[in-house]
Motif scaffolding. Sequence first.
Motif, PDB file in Angstrom:
ATOM      1  N   LEU A   1       0.845  -1.264   0.074  1.00 32.40           N
ATOM      2  CA  LEU A   1      -0.144  -0.047   0.119  1.00 32.40           C
ATOM      3  C   LEU A   1       0.985   0.973  -0.092  1.00 32.40           C
ATOM      4  O   LEU A   1       0.494   2.187  -0.578  1.00 32.40           O
ATOM      5  CB  LEU A   1      -1.201   0.025   1.359  1.00 32.40           C
ATOM      6  CG  LEU A   1      -1.981  -1.182   1.165  1.00 32.40           C
ATOM      7  CD1 LEU A   1      -2.956  -1.073   2.431  1.00 32.40           C
ATOM      8  CD2 LEU A   1      -2.994  -0.603   0.169  1.00 32.40           C
ATOM      9  N   VAL A   2       1.989   1.267   0.751  1.00 29.00           N
ATOM     10  CA  VAL A   2       2.690   2.380   0.671  1.00 29.00           C
ATOM     11  C   VAL A   2       3.383   2.733  -0.704  1.00 29.00           C
ATOM     12  O   VAL A   2       3.484   3.691  -1.097  1.00 29.00           O
ATOM     13  CB  VAL A   2       4.000   2.120   1.613  1.00 29.00           C
ATOM     14  CG1 VAL A   2       4.933   3.036   1.663  1.00 29.00           C
ATOM     15  CG2 VAL A   2       3.430   2.143   3.133  1.00 29.00           C
ATOM     16  N   GLU A   3       3.883   1.293  -1.435  1.00 31.39           N
ATOM     17  CA  GLU A   3       4.414   1.706  -2.575  1.00 31.39           C
ATOM     18  C   GLU A   3       3.455   2.042  -3.583  1.00 31.39           C
ATOM     19  O   GLU A   3       3.738   2.992  -4.775  1.00 31.39           O
ATOM     20  CB  GLU A   3       5.000   0.588  -2.900  1.00 31.39           C
ATOM     21  CG  GLU A   3       6.321   0.011  -2.256  1.00 31.39           C
ATOM     22  CD  GLU A   3       6.790  -1.438  -2.524  1.00 31.39           C
ATOM     23  OE1 GLU A   3       7.812  -1.465  -2.141  1.00 31.39           O
ATOM     24  OE2 GLU A   3       6.169  -2.010  -3.231  1.00 31.39           O
ATOM     25  N   LYS A   4       2.070   1.670  -3.689  1.00 25.26           N
ATOM     26  CA  LYS A   4       0.990   1.655  -4.670  1.00 25.26           C
ATOM     27  C   LYS A   4       0.526   3.017  -4.277  1.00 25.26           C
ATOM     28  O   LYS A   4      -0.029   3.846  -5.481  1.00 25.26           O
ATOM     29  CB  LYS A   4       0.208   0.738  -4.787  1.00 25.26           C
ATOM     30  CG  LYS A   4       0.866  -0.655  -5.260  1.00 25.26           C
ATOM     31  CD  LYS A   4      -0.025  -1.765  -5.491  1.00 25.26           C
ATOM     32  CE  LYS A   4       0.669  -3.035  -5.908  1.00 25.26           C
ATOM     33  NZ  LYS A   4      -0.637  -4.236  -6.037  1.00 25.26           N
ATOM     34  N   VAL A   5       0.156   3.263  -3.239  1.00 24.32           N
ATOM     35  CA  VAL A   5      -0.946   4.467  -2.807  1.00 24.32           C
ATOM     36  C   VAL A   5      -0.028   5.736  -2.547  1.00 24.32           C
ATOM     37  O   VAL A   5      -0.367   6.864  -3.046  1.00 24.32           O
ATOM     38  CB  VAL A   5      -2.017   3.916  -1.684  1.00 24.32           C
ATOM     39  CG1 VAL A   5      -2.659   5.273  -1.444  1.00 24.32           C
ATOM     40  CG2 VAL A   5      -2.823   3.055  -2.039  1.00 24.32           C
ATOM     41  N   VAL A   6       0.758   5.518  -1.643  1.00 25.52           N
ATOM     42  CA  VAL A   6       1.581   6.592  -1.177  1.00 25.52           C
ATOM     43  C   VAL A   6       2.747   7.236  -1.968  1.00 25.52           C
ATOM     44  O   VAL A   6       2.603   8.446  -2.656  1.00 25.52           O
ATOM     45  CB  VAL A   6       2.421   6.534   0.133  1.00 25.52           C
ATOM     46  CG1 VAL A   6       3.225   7.481   0.705  1.00 25.52           C
ATOM     47  CG2 VAL A   6       1.133   6.043   1.388  1.00 25.52           C
TER      48      VAL A   6
END
Length: 421
Positions: A149-154
């Motif tokens: 999620l950090v890689e894709k969203v943030v």
Amino acid sequence: MHFNSMRYLTLLLICLAGTQIALAQEPKPQQPTDPNAELKNVVMPQVRTQDTTIRRIMEELQKIQASDQSNSSAIQGLLQGREIDNITKYQLIRNNIVYASETYYLLNKKIIDLKSRTTTNNLDVFITSLNNPESKELGFSLSDRIVELVEKVVLKGKKDKNDDKSNKIVESTKSIIASPIFQSFTSLTPPLAIANSVMNFLHSVSINNKEINQQTLKDFEKELNKYVVYYTALNDANNKFEYGLNFNKDQLNLLHDNLYDHIMFTASALKFNLPQRGNKSLGETLNDFFFDFKKEKVVLFFDDLENKYTKGKKVDYEALLRENPNLKEVNNQLEDLVMQTKRFENLYNEYFTLLDSYYGKVASALKIAQDNGLADKSTIDAKQSEFRNLKDEAVKEIQASINIKELYNNTDKIKYRYRIF
């Protein structure tokens, strides 16, 4: 009997006096002056009066004698009835206390067993696996999902080997997840603590990183909350079950203390050596005490007591009860012991109610994971079925170990409703 003898004597005196009076009143015979003089004196009214008086006195004496015999029989019957009543009282006391000694032992054993229960090992392993951020029981690892999620969203998929800022954010996120601090947490707290720590980290990073704006953080938080809601529900189920178990154990401890006091009272009345707690636990103290205070020894106590009060071939139950009033008091206090067994029954049933509630809450948490798209339906159904089977196995194991029916059957033999005075 003295009173009746006086009545006999009085009536005899009356009889004699009546006879004397009748004779005194009888005219003296005169010399006949003519041939018909004897015929005129053949039947005298006084003689009839005298015969009637004696007959009545004899009838009264017969009635008194019959009454005396009846009273004597009644007195003997009362004495016999009193003896039977004493035997009945004693037998009730003896049987009740003998059965109570077995009930003490069983109740102590079952309290200790139930206090030691949380869940079974298999059930604990199942819950622990769901709690583990590294576990893939539902087809995903929370640790891996947070990094994704950090890689894709943030970072919006812009992570690059040469992008130091992005690399530092990812590495810092992994470092937070792997922190040994979270490994020391209990229950279902680690996943929630990790999610909260990562969210706080990103908020702090956004202050100096213009590429991480508020909308980005909201999008990340929205996706992360799908996991947070699931773990929160799981955590709530675990916490409520743990709270219920602790309350159940507190009540069992209180019941155990009351049982100890009751045993002390009975053992003292039966002249047994009293259990000494010292530095030992209550369970250990009573387990040691029951090596001596057991059914066979209580039976022997009553056998010796009967021998002591045996005169000839009969036991003087009246003297036995009169000189050992403590036995009556023990018998009359057995209602409290029976109430303690019923209290244990309630706590025993409450344990299974807790287990049923726990299963329902865990099943609901798994359904949340399905609804939020964290795992597919077949995986969730399989896990719910596995948990249900583990719960049913735990119930059967505890029921077999404690065997509540054994306690029921023994307690029913105690006729505690019959109080003796």
